[in-house]
Design a protein around this motif. Structure first.
Motif, PDB file in Angstrom:
ATOM      1  N   VAL A   1      -9.328 -11.785 -10.692  1.00  0.00           N
ATOM      2  CA  VAL A   1      -8.486 -10.619 -10.938  1.00  0.00           C
ATOM      3  C   VAL A   1      -9.266  -9.337 -10.645  1.00  0.00           C
ATOM      4  O   VAL A   1      -8.762  -8.404 -10.022  1.00  0.00           O
ATOM      5  N   ILE A   2     -10.519  -9.302 -11.076  1.00  0.00           N
ATOM      6  CA  ILE A   2     -11.367  -8.130 -10.838  1.00  0.00           C
ATOM      7  C   ILE A   2     -11.740  -8.017  -9.365  1.00  0.00           C
ATOM      8  O   ILE A   2     -11.646  -6.938  -8.756  1.00  0.00           O
ATOM      9  N   VAL A   3     -12.145  -9.130  -8.769  1.00  0.00           N
ATOM     10  CA  VAL A   3     -12.571  -9.123  -7.365  1.00  0.00           C
ATOM     11  C   VAL A   3     -11.434  -8.677  -6.453  1.00  0.00           C
ATOM     12  O   VAL A   3     -11.608  -7.798  -5.593  1.00  0.00           O
ATOM     13  N   LEU A   4     -10.259  -9.281  -6.625  1.00  0.00           N
ATOM     14  CA  LEU A   4      -9.125  -8.947  -5.775  1.00  0.00           C
ATOM     15  C   LEU A   4      -8.546  -7.582  -6.128  1.00  0.00           C
ATOM     16  O   LEU A   4      -8.054  -6.863  -5.251  1.00  0.00           O
ATOM     17  N   GLY A   5      -8.609  -7.228  -7.411  1.00  0.00           N
ATOM     18  CA  GLY A   5      -8.086  -5.934  -7.837  1.00  0.00           C
ATOM     19  C   GLY A   5      -8.795  -4.774  -7.177  1.00  0.00           C
ATOM     20  O   GLY A   5      -8.186  -3.740  -6.858  1.00  0.00           O
ATOM     21  N   LYS A   6     -10.090  -4.916  -6.931  1.00  0.00           N
ATOM     22  CA  LYS A   6     -10.855  -3.844  -6.291  1.00  0.00           C
ATOM     23  C   LYS A   6     -10.356  -3.583  -4.870  1.00  0.00           C
ATOM     24  O   LYS A   6     -10.505  -2.479  -4.354  1.00  0.00           O
ATOM     25  N   ARG A   7      -9.782  -4.592  -4.231  1.00  0.00           N
ATOM     26  CA  ARG A   7      -9.271  -4.424  -2.870  1.00  0.00           C
ATOM     27  C   ARG A   7      -7.823  -3.955  -2.844  1.00  0.00           C
ATOM     28  O   ARG A   7      -7.417  -3.249  -1.924  1.00  0.00           O
ATOM     29  N   SER A   8      -7.071  -4.368  -3.854  1.00  0.00           N
ATOM     30  CA  SER A   8      -5.632  -4.112  -3.826  1.00  0.00           C
ATOM     31  C   SER A   8      -5.237  -2.831  -4.552  1.00  0.00           C
ATOM     32  O   SER A   8      -4.295  -2.153  -4.142  1.00  0.00           O
ATOM     33  N   ILE A   9      -5.938  -2.504  -5.637  1.00  0.00           N
ATOM     34  CA  ILE A   9      -5.606  -1.301  -6.403  1.00  0.00           C
ATOM     35  C   ILE A   9      -6.461  -0.162  -5.868  1.00  0.00           C
ATOM     36  O   ILE A   9      -7.620   0.011  -6.248  1.00  0.00           O
ATOM     37  N   ILE A  10      -5.876   0.622  -4.973  1.00  0.00           N
ATOM     38  CA  ILE A  10      -6.636   1.628  -4.233  1.00  0.00           C
ATOM     39  C   ILE A  10      -6.219   3.061  -4.575  1.00  0.00           C
ATOM     40  O   ILE A  10      -6.887   4.006  -4.167  1.00  0.00           O
ATOM     41  N   ASP A  11      -5.136   3.228  -5.323  1.00  0.00           N
ATOM     42  CA  ASP A  11      -4.681   4.567  -5.691  1.00  0.00           C
ATOM     43  C   ASP A  11      -3.803   4.457  -6.933  1.00  0.00           C
ATOM     44  O   ASP A  11      -3.613   3.350  -7.487  1.00  0.00           O
ATOM     45  N   LEU A  12      -3.266   5.574  -7.368  1.00  0.00           N
ATOM     46  CA  LEU A  12      -2.449   5.588  -8.589  1.00  0.00           C
ATOM     47  C   LEU A  12      -1.189   4.728  -8.474  1.00  0.00           C
ATOM     48  O   LEU A  12      -0.886   3.955  -9.396  1.00  0.00           O
ATOM     49  N   PRO A  13      -0.423   4.803  -7.376  1.00  0.00           N
ATOM     50  CA  PRO A  13       0.779   3.958  -7.279  1.00  0.00           C
ATOM     51  C   PRO A  13       0.466   2.457  -7.377  1.00  0.00           C
ATOM     52  O   PRO A  13       1.183   1.716  -8.074  1.00  0.00           O
TER      53      PRO A  13
ATOM     54  N   ILE B   1      -0.038  -2.563 -13.374  1.00  0.00           N
ATOM     55  CA  ILE B   1       0.124  -2.397 -14.826  1.00  0.00           C
ATOM     56  C   ILE B   1       1.561  -2.677 -15.249  1.00  0.00           C
ATOM     57  O   ILE B   1       1.812  -3.370 -16.253  1.00  0.00           O
ATOM     58  N   ILE B   2       2.519  -2.147 -14.498  1.00  0.00           N
ATOM     59  CA  ILE B   2       3.938  -2.353 -14.849  1.00  0.00           C
ATOM     60  C   ILE B   2       4.312  -3.826 -14.718  1.00  0.00           C
ATOM     61  O   ILE B   2       5.032  -4.388 -15.564  1.00  0.00           O
TER      62      ILE B   2
ATOM     63  N   ILE C   1      10.781  -3.459  -2.427  1.00  0.00           N
ATOM     64  CA  ILE C   1      11.780  -2.400  -2.200  1.00  0.00           C
ATOM     65  C   ILE C   1      11.207  -1.030  -2.580  1.00  0.00           C
ATOM     66  O   ILE C   1      11.336  -0.050  -1.834  1.00  0.00           O
ATOM     67  N   ILE C   2      10.542  -0.975  -3.751  1.00  0.00           N
ATOM     68  CA  ILE C   2       9.950   0.295  -4.191  1.00  0.00           C
ATOM     69  C   ILE C   2       8.826   0.716  -3.238  1.00  0.00           C
ATOM     70  O   ILE C   2       8.648   1.901  -2.945  1.00  0.00           O
ATOM     71  N   GLY C   3       8.082  -0.279  -2.750  1.00  0.00           N
ATOM     72  CA  GLY C   3       7.013   0.024  -1.805  1.00  0.00           C
ATOM     73  C   GLY C   3       7.532   0.672  -0.527  1.00  0.00           C
ATOM     74  O   GLY C   3       6.891   1.578   0.020  1.00  0.00           O
ATOM     75  N   LEU C   4       8.689   0.229  -0.060  1.00  0.00           N
ATOM     76  CA  LEU C   4       9.288   0.839   1.130  1.00  0.00           C
ATOM     77  C   LEU C   4       9.596   2.313   0.926  1.00  0.00           C
ATOM     78  O   LEU C   4       9.573   3.108   1.881  1.00  0.00           O
ATOM     79  N   ILE C   5       9.851   2.682  -0.321  1.00  0.00           N
ATOM     80  CA  ILE C   5      10.163   4.084  -0.652  1.00  0.00           C
ATOM     81  C   ILE C   5       8.892   4.907  -0.838  1.00  0.00           C
ATOM     82  O   ILE C   5       8.780   6.031  -0.332  1.00  0.00           O
ATOM     83  N   ILE C   6       7.931   4.332  -1.565  1.00  0.00           N
ATOM     84  CA  ILE C   6       6.743   5.092  -1.968  1.00  0.00           C
ATOM     85  C   ILE C   6       5.709   5.187  -0.849  1.00  0.00           C
ATOM     86  O   ILE C   6       5.070   6.241  -0.681  1.00  0.00           O
ATOM     87  N   TYR C   7       5.526   4.121  -0.075  1.00  0.00           N
ATOM     88  CA  TYR C   7       4.451   4.084   0.920  1.00  0.00           C
ATOM     89  C   TYR C   7       4.489   5.275   1.899  1.00  0.00           C
ATOM     90  O   TYR C   7       3.444   5.902   2.162  1.00  0.00           O
ATOM     91  N   PRO C   8       5.671   5.617   2.453  1.00  0.00           N
ATOM     92  CA  PRO C   8       5.687   6.768   3.380  1.00  0.00           C
ATOM     93  C   PRO C   8       5.274   8.075   2.702  1.00  0.00           C
ATOM     94  O   PRO C   8       4.773   8.987   3.382  1.00  0.00           O
ATOM     95  N   MET C   9       5.480   8.190   1.395  1.00  0.00           N
ATOM     96  CA  MET C   9       5.120   9.414   0.677  1.00  0.00           C
ATOM     97  C   MET C   9       3.616   9.539   0.465  1.00  0.00           C
ATOM     98  O   MET C   9       3.079  10.652   0.379  1.00  0.00           O
ATOM     99  N   THR C  10       2.934   8.392   0.367  1.00  0.00           N
ATOM    100  CA  THR C  10       1.500   8.405   0.054  1.00  0.00           C
ATOM    101  C   THR C  10       0.622   8.227   1.286  1.00  0.00           C
ATOM    102  O   THR C  10      -0.590   8.346   1.209  1.00  0.00           O
ATOM    103  N   HIS C  11       1.245   7.910   2.432  1.00  0.00           N
ATOM    104  CA  HIS C  11       0.460   7.699   3.650  1.00  0.00           C
ATOM    105  C   HIS C  11       1.040   8.605   4.750  1.00  0.00           C
ATOM    106  O   HIS C  11       1.904   8.183   5.494  1.00  0.00           O
TER     107      HIS C  11
END
Length: 399
Positions: A348-360, A366-367, A389-399
């Motif tokens: 969880v820690i090893v993979l989390g460092k790669r996947s959790i890269i920003d606040l979203p 967490i959610i 579905i949420i990622g399709l909305i948020i990703y363009p805003m953060t990248h």
């Protein structure tokens, strides 16, 4: 037992109220629509085959579940194989295994093709941006449940758990010998082997078999990538105890760190694919194999992963009723399971460092964890779909 349109067949002096064809079709359907992981899948089998249809006796089901928990291999797939074996022996076990795994295998092949051809597109990146983070929450919750279920208050199991978790975090890989050492240590401490050798040598092969697979896997080979894939995934399939998620840290160490077939993000995407498809979680090996070497790679990886599971079900099945309760065997498995659970927690820690890269992405993880914690009956594929579905909305805003 109930009746069936196909009539009754007598197999080895047992009256069977269903045909092999009916059993195959049942497991094909379960492999096609069976979401929810190993706990849910084994529950469906009990509800449908024991309670509703009466095809399998409760004692046979319990024996199959005990063997599936005892031997390495994905829990749901091993139980399915055993239930196919009960009345139709090797042919039943073989056809049930194929029918149960084939639907999800074909799905991950299709997803692998889409990933290779469209993975560079923004919408695909957006989906896996969110889904990868949600997978961390799912793995974290699964690690918690496994810890509560398998460790209890045993100080030695807790020690094994913590050591395995720490080693996984520090090395970012999984050491097979640590698993074996944990099983042997717990076996020696809790159930010294002297009595086991006197009682029977029927299960002497239980411990040497993983050693044999390990020694085979570390031998050098010059036969190309398909041979590498087969040997690596054969080793991986031999050390999946209970939850299919136990294979995640093991795969990460080989696929990303050792062979460098995939990068960390691609690996997380492969785990996500396993979450959104029905059937056993370890089918992610088919997706990984596809990314490495196309359809041939997918086929070889899936075959190698499920081969130990298949063999470690049909070989001990005839003797299990008589010798399955030998204390030494259970002690060995408890030790290995504690180490596997620790490795999952470390992953969880090893993979989390790669996947959790920003606040979203942190919020996605967490959610997801909070939803699984509070809503007991929520389905992981639903969470994955909502995240996409949420990622399709948020990703363009953060990248």
């Amino acid at each position: 037992m109930g009746t069936s349109q196909d009539g009754e067949t007598n197999i080895q002096n047992k009256t069977v109220s269903y045909s092999l064809r009916q059993m195959i079709l049942y497991f094909f359907k379960l492999g096609t629509i069976g979401f929810g992981g190993p706990v849910a899948l084994t529950g469906y089998m009990y509800r449908d085959l024991v309670e509703k249809r009466g095809w399998i006796s409760e004692s046979d089901y319990k024996d199959g579940l005990a063997l599936a928990q005892l031997a390495p291999g994905p829990l749901a797939a091993q139980l399915a194989i055993y239930l196919g074996y009960v009345h139709y022996r090797i042919i039943g076990a073989t056809l049930v295994a194929i029918s149960f795994v084939a639907p999800s295998f074909l799905m991950v092949i299709a997803l692998g093709w889409a990933y290779v051809h469209f993975g560079g597109l923004t919408w695909m990146q957006a989906v896996f941006y969110a889904v990868g983070a949600s997978v961390i929450g799912i793995i974290a919750f699964s690690a918690y449940k496994l810890t509560v279920k398998t460790i209890g208050k045993d100080w030695l199991l807790w020690t094994i758990f913590l050591v395995a978790g720490l080693v996984t975090v520090l090395t970012e890989t999984e050491n097979v010998m640590l698993f074996l050492g944990a099983g042997i240590l717990y076996w020696i401490v809790k159930s010294p082997p002297k009595g086991l050798w006197r009682k029977t040598n029927k299960f002497h092969s239980f411990i040497p078999l993983p050693f044999t697979l390990f020694l085979t896997s570390v031998q050098g080979n010059e036969s190309g990538v398909l041979t590498d894939i087969f040997i690596f995934f054969l080793k991986a399939g031999a050390f999946v105890f209970g939850s299919g998620l136990a294979i995640v840290p093991f795969l990460y160490g080989g696929v990303v760190k050792e062979y460098e077939w995939l990068n960390a993000q691609q690996f997380l995407d492969a785990v996500a694919v396993a979450m959104i498809t029905p059937g056993p979680v370890v089918i992610t090996t088919g997706f990984i194999g596809y990314l490495v070497s196309g359809f041939s790679g997918a086929t070889v990886a899936a075959l190698a992963t499920f081969l130990p599971c298949y063999l470690l079900t049909i070989l001990p099945a005839p003797l299990f009723k008589k010798y399955g309760k030998v204390p030494g065997i259970n002690a060995f498995v408890n030790g290995v399971t504690a180490a596997a659970t620790g490795a999952i927690s470390g992953a969880v820690i090893v993979l989390g460092k790669r996947s959790i890269i920003d606040l979203p992405t942190a919020l996605f993880a967490i959610i997801t964890l909070g939803i699984l914690w509070k809503i007991k009956k929520v389905s992981e594929p639903i969470i994955i779909l909502a995240s996409a579905i949420i990622g399709l909305i948020i990703y363009p805003m953060t990248h």
